[in-house]
Design a protein around this motif. Structure first.
Motif, mmCIF file in Angstrom:
data_model
loop_
_atom_site.group_PDB
_atom_site.id
_atom_site.type_symbol
_atom_site.label_atom_id
_atom_site.label_comp_id
_atom_site.label_asym_id
_atom_site.label_seq_id
_atom_site.Cartn_x
_atom_site.Cartn_y
_atom_site.Cartn_z
ATOM 1 N N VAL A 180 0.845 -1.198 0.000
ATOM 2 C CA VAL A 180 0.000 0.000 0.000
ATOM 3 C C VAL A 180 0.878 1.246 0.000
ATOM 4 O O VAL A 180 0.653 2.198 -0.769
ATOM 5 C CB VAL A 180 -0.944 -0.004 1.224
ATOM 6 C CG1 VAL A 180 -1.636 1.351 1.376
ATOM 7 C CG2 VAL A 180 -1.975 -1.123 1.105
ATOM 8 N N MET A 181 1.901 1.245 0.859
ATOM 9 C CA MET A 181 2.822 2.376 0.929
ATOM 10 C C MET A 181 3.538 2.590 -0.409
ATOM 11 O O MET A 181 3.743 3.732 -0.837
ATOM 12 C CB MET A 181 3.836 2.146 2.053
ATOM 13 C CG MET A 181 4.840 3.264 2.236
ATOM 14 S SD MET A 181 5.845 3.076 3.752
ATOM 15 C CE MET A 181 6.837 1.626 3.332
ATOM 16 N N GLY A 182 3.898 1.492 -1.071
ATOM 17 C CA GLY A 182 4.557 1.599 -2.366
ATOM 18 C C GLY A 182 3.647 2.190 -3.425
ATOM 19 O O GLY A 182 4.081 3.017 -4.250
ATOM 20 N N CYS A 183 2.381 1.788 -3.410
ATOM 21 C CA CYS A 183 1.417 2.348 -4.361
ATOM 22 C C CYS A 183 1.266 3.855 -4.139
ATOM 23 O O CYS A 183 1.228 4.649 -5.094
ATOM 24 C CB CYS A 183 0.071 1.658 -4.219
ATOM 25 S SG CYS A 183 0.049 -0.088 -4.721
ATOM 26 N N LYS A 184 1.181 4.238 -2.880
ATOM 27 C CA LYS A 184 1.076 5.658 -2.533
ATOM 28 C C LYS A 184 2.323 6.412 -2.981
ATOM 29 O O LYS A 184 2.240 7.500 -3.569
ATOM 30 C CB LYS A 184 0.889 5.791 -1.020
ATOM 31 C CG LYS A 184 0.885 7.220 -0.481
ATOM 32 C CD LYS A 184 -0.387 7.941 -0.840
ATOM 33 C CE LYS A 184 -0.450 9.291 -0.136
ATOM 34 N NZ LYS A 184 -1.678 10.047 -0.500
ATOM 35 N N PHE A 185 3.489 5.829 -2.716
ATOM 36 C CA PHE A 185 4.763 6.447 -3.102
ATOM 37 C C PHE A 185 4.826 6.667 -4.612
ATOM 38 O O PHE A 185 5.354 7.678 -5.081
ATOM 39 C CB PHE A 185 5.906 5.535 -2.657
ATOM 40 C CG PHE A 185 7.289 6.050 -2.956
ATOM 41 C CD1 PHE A 185 7.954 6.861 -2.051
ATOM 42 C CD2 PHE A 185 7.933 5.709 -4.139
ATOM 43 C CE1 PHE A 185 9.227 7.335 -2.324
ATOM 44 C CE2 PHE A 185 9.197 6.170 -4.421
ATOM 45 C CZ PHE A 185 9.854 6.991 -3.507
ATOM 46 N N LYS A 244 -5.100 2.878 6.151
ATOM 47 C CA LYS A 244 -5.184 4.307 5.812
ATOM 48 C C LYS A 244 -3.899 5.040 6.195
ATOM 49 O O LYS A 244 -3.503 6.002 5.530
ATOM 50 C CB LYS A 244 -6.388 4.932 6.518
ATOM 51 C CG LYS A 244 -7.723 4.465 5.964
ATOM 52 C CD LYS A 244 -8.886 5.114 6.699
ATOM 53 C CE LYS A 244 -10.223 4.618 6.159
ATOM 54 N NZ LYS A 244 -11.364 5.212 6.901
ATOM 55 N N VAL A 245 -3.259 4.594 7.263
ATOM 56 C CA VAL A 245 -2.000 5.214 7.690
ATOM 57 C C VAL A 245 -0.957 5.148 6.574
ATOM 58 O O VAL A 245 -0.155 6.071 6.392
ATOM 59 C CB VAL A 245 -1.464 4.511 8.959
ATOM 60 C CG1 VAL A 245 -0.050 4.990 9.293
ATOM 61 C CG2 VAL A 245 -2.407 4.745 10.137
ATOM 62 N N PHE A 246 -1.004 4.059 5.802
ATOM 63 C CA PHE A 246 0.000 3.863 4.755
ATOM 64 C C PHE A 246 -0.460 4.343 3.379
ATOM 65 O O PHE A 246 0.286 4.221 2.411
ATOM 66 C CB PHE A 246 0.397 2.389 4.694
ATOM 67 C CG PHE A 246 1.138 1.933 5.918
ATOM 68 C CD1 PHE A 246 2.501 2.164 6.041
ATOM 69 C CD2 PHE A 246 0.472 1.325 6.968
ATOM 70 C CE1 PHE A 246 3.190 1.779 7.180
ATOM 71 C CE2 PHE A 246 1.153 0.926 8.112
ATOM 72 C CZ PHE A 246 2.517 1.159 8.217
ATOM 73 N N GLY A 247 -1.696 4.865 3.298
ATOM 74 C CA GLY A 247 -2.126 5.475 2.045
ATOM 75 C C GLY A 247 -3.364 4.901 1.399
ATOM 76 O O GLY A 247 -3.758 5.357 0.317
ATOM 77 N N ALA A 248 -4.003 3.895 1.993
ATOM 78 C CA ALA A 248 -5.203 3.321 1.385
ATOM 79 C C ALA A 248 -6.337 4.348 1.372
ATOM 80 O O ALA A 248 -6.536 5.085 2.333
ATOM 81 C CB ALA A 248 -5.638 2.074 2.144
ATOM 82 N N THR A 249 -7.081 4.370 0.268
ATOM 83 C CA THR A 249 -8.239 5.259 0.156
ATOM 84 C C THR A 249 -9.544 4.537 0.446
ATOM 85 O O THR A 249 -10.551 5.164 0.784
ATOM 86 C CB THR A 249 -8.309 5.865 -1.257
ATOM 87 O OG1 THR A 249 -8.355 4.797 -2.221
ATOM 88 C CG2 THR A 249 -7.085 6.736 -1.539
ATOM 89 N N ASP A 250 -9.547 3.199 0.286
ATOM 90 C CA ASP A 250 -10.747 2.391 0.500
ATOM 91 C C ASP A 250 -10.354 1.101 1.212
ATOM 92 O O ASP A 250 -9.210 0.637 1.120
ATOM 93 C CB ASP A 250 -11.399 2.008 -0.836
ATOM 94 C CG ASP A 250 -11.770 3.204 -1.695
ATOM 95 O OD1 ASP A 250 -12.958 3.556 -1.712
ATOM 96 O OD2 ASP A 250 -10.866 3.773 -2.357
ATOM 97 N N PHE A 251 -11.339 0.507 1.895
ATOM 98 C CA PHE A 251 -11.141 -0.800 2.515
ATOM 99 C C PHE A 251 -12.334 -1.671 2.179
ATOM 100 O O PHE A 251 -13.491 -1.239 2.301
ATOM 101 C CB PHE A 251 -11.004 -0.673 4.034
ATOM 102 C CG PHE A 251 -10.891 -2.001 4.739
ATOM 103 C CD1 PHE A 251 -9.667 -2.653 4.840
ATOM 104 C CD2 PHE A 251 -12.022 -2.614 5.287
ATOM 105 C CE1 PHE A 251 -9.561 -3.889 5.482
ATOM 106 C CE2 PHE A 251 -11.924 -3.845 5.932
ATOM 107 C CZ PHE A 251 -10.690 -4.480 6.028
ATOM 108 N N VAL A 252 -12.055 -2.911 1.747
ATOM 109 C CA VAL A 252 -13.122 -3.850 1.417
ATOM 110 C C VAL A 252 -12.852 -5.168 2.123
ATOM 111 O O VAL A 252 -11.753 -5.725 2.025
ATOM 112 C CB VAL A 252 -13.223 -4.088 -0.109
ATOM 113 C CG1 VAL A 252 -14.328 -5.104 -0.409
ATOM 114 C CG2 VAL A 252 -13.493 -2.792 -0.845
ATOM 115 N N ASN A 253 -13.863 -5.661 2.848
ATOM 116 C CA ASN A 253 -13.789 -6.960 3.499
ATOM 117 C C ASN A 253 -14.579 -7.952 2.644
ATOM 118 O O ASN A 253 -15.800 -7.832 2.521
ATOM 119 C CB ASN A 253 -14.392 -6.876 4.899
ATOM 120 C CG ASN A 253 -14.252 -8.175 5.678
ATOM 121 O OD1 ASN A 253 -14.043 -9.244 5.112
ATOM 122 N ND2 ASN A 253 -14.377 -8.083 6.994
ATOM 123 N N PRO A 254 -13.907 -8.935 2.041
ATOM 124 C CA PRO A 254 -14.616 -9.889 1.180
ATOM 125 C C PRO A 254 -15.755 -10.606 1.885
ATOM 126 O O PRO A 254 -16.739 -11.004 1.246
ATOM 127 C CB PRO A 254 -13.506 -10.877 0.775
ATOM 128 C CG PRO A 254 -12.246 -10.080 0.873
ATOM 129 C CD PRO A 254 -12.461 -9.176 2.050
#
Length: 377
Positions: free
Chosen positions: A209-214, A234-244
């Motif tokens: 996630v951090m790499g995608c944000k970077f 979210k701390v590392f940059g996620a904009t959304d969260f999905v629980n399958p």
């Protein structure tokens, strides 16, 4: 009294048998021979790959062993022919060698090395091991075995790092952070403005996630069955969260609906073959890139050919595509320059004798990374 040239007696957490608790023992670590470095481990973290070998890997003959491979320490002594390292150097041991001389090392297309994974992980590793306990040879896991106060490494599998680096933090760069971050930046080659999905939010997944944000991704969808991971992502940059588990449709269909046909990049960090396929199918058909990061060698994975013929790319990533020595040193510099996060991955700290408590915390999903403080700097 100097320890150079002498056998060192020290403490280590020994896995005597498959599936059994580790035991703190006194072990003997031989002095370094030609091209070897002996390292005092200051800090080491517990990685799921250690647990995989202990509880899931089925390689029951590869015991007794010293687990641990995500570590940092200080060079204690060096063998003949070693010029790159000197006693007192801060270093991170590597499970991927970089000899800088073979055709792989000279190619920008791979981070593999003709010397292979450091030390091997088979019966030959037992024969070569010069770490013993009660007269029995111990296999250093992944050629490292960092649940120990001292380890022996070939110089091609050691990265010298900035002396200002805090070893109880940057030890995580030896595996999880480099693996996930590099999978996004080096292997997937995430582009600015793109949409990404990361499956599995352990330390490797959060690093992805951090790499995608970077890399400048505009939308980063974090996917995990543990709802407690949402805020951490979210701390590392996620904009959304999905629980399958909360969805009535397959996760690939859910993500396709969220992203007008599928994400540009997906990164699988679970080690589950069904999740690998879901990650692939979550990508947009025409140009989507899906990267397998999660480790498993027990099952085959599968997909329908049309899923690739239509334009998707399926790739694998080992250690995030980083060449060992160069990549680790670069990542430590990035941390010191505050370009990447490291401290935020650490949820617990323990001591070496508390290793079994650390393992239980990881097994129960209560931790992201547990750092074991082994020695003082």
């Amino acid at each position: 009294m100097t320890t150079a040239g002498r056998v060192i007696k020290c403490k280590a957490a020994v896995a005597w048998e498959y599936g059994k608790p580790l035991v703190t023992e006194e072990i003997e670590v031989a002095p370094p021979e030609a091209d070897e470095v002996r390292i005092k481990i200051v800090a080491t973290a517990v990685c799921h790959t250690d647990l995989y070998h202990l509880f899931e890997g089925m390689e029951t003959e590869l015991f007794p062993t010293i687990l641990g491979h995500e570590a940092a320490g200080i060079v204690e002594s060096v063998g003949s022919g070693v010029t790159e390292f000197h006693p007192g150097d801060k270093v991170i041991p590597l499970f991927i060698n970089q000899c800088r001389e073979c055709r792989f090392c000279k190619s920008p297309k791979t981070n593999l090395c003709d010397k292979g994974e450091n030390g091997g992980h088979d019966e030959l590793a037992f024969e070569k091991s010069r770490v013993t306990c009660k007269g029995k040879k111990l296999m250093p896991f992944m050629g490292i075995g960092s649940f120990s106060e001292y380890i022996l490494m070939n110089q091609t599998a050691v990265a010298k790092i900035d002396p200002a680096a805090p070893l109880d933090k940057v030890c995580l760069i030896g595996c999880a952070i480099s693996t996930g971050f590099g999978a996004a930046v080096n292997t997937a080659k995430v582009e600015a403005g793109s949409t990404c999905a990361v499956f599995g939010l352990g330390a490797v997944g959060l690093a992805a996630v951090m790499g995608c944000k970077f890399a400048g991704a505009e939308r980063i969808i974090a996917v995990d069955t543990n709802p407690k991971k949402a805020e951490k992502a979210k701390v590392f940059g996620a904009t959304d969260f999905v629980n399958p588990k909360d969805q009535k449709k397959p996760i690939s269909e859910v993500l396709a609906e969220m992203t007008n046909g599928g994400v540009d990049y997906s990164i699988e960090c679970v080690g589950n073959v069904e999740v690998m396929r879901s990650a692939l199918e979550s990508c947009i058909a025409a140009w989507g890139v899906s990267v397998i990061v999660g480790w498993t060698d027990r099952e085959d994975f599968a997909a329908r050919p049309i899923q690739l013929i239509a334009g998707r790319t399926w790739k694998g990533s080992l250690f995030g595509g980083f060449k060992g020595k160069d990549g680790v040193s670069e990542m430590v510099r990035a941390y010191l320059q505050k370009k990447i996060k490291v401290d935020e991955f650490i949820t617990h700290t323990k001591t070496l004798p508390q290793i079994n408590e650390a393992i239980e915390l990881m097994k129960s999903g209560q931790s992201i990374r547990i750092v074991l403080n082994v020695s003082s700097e």
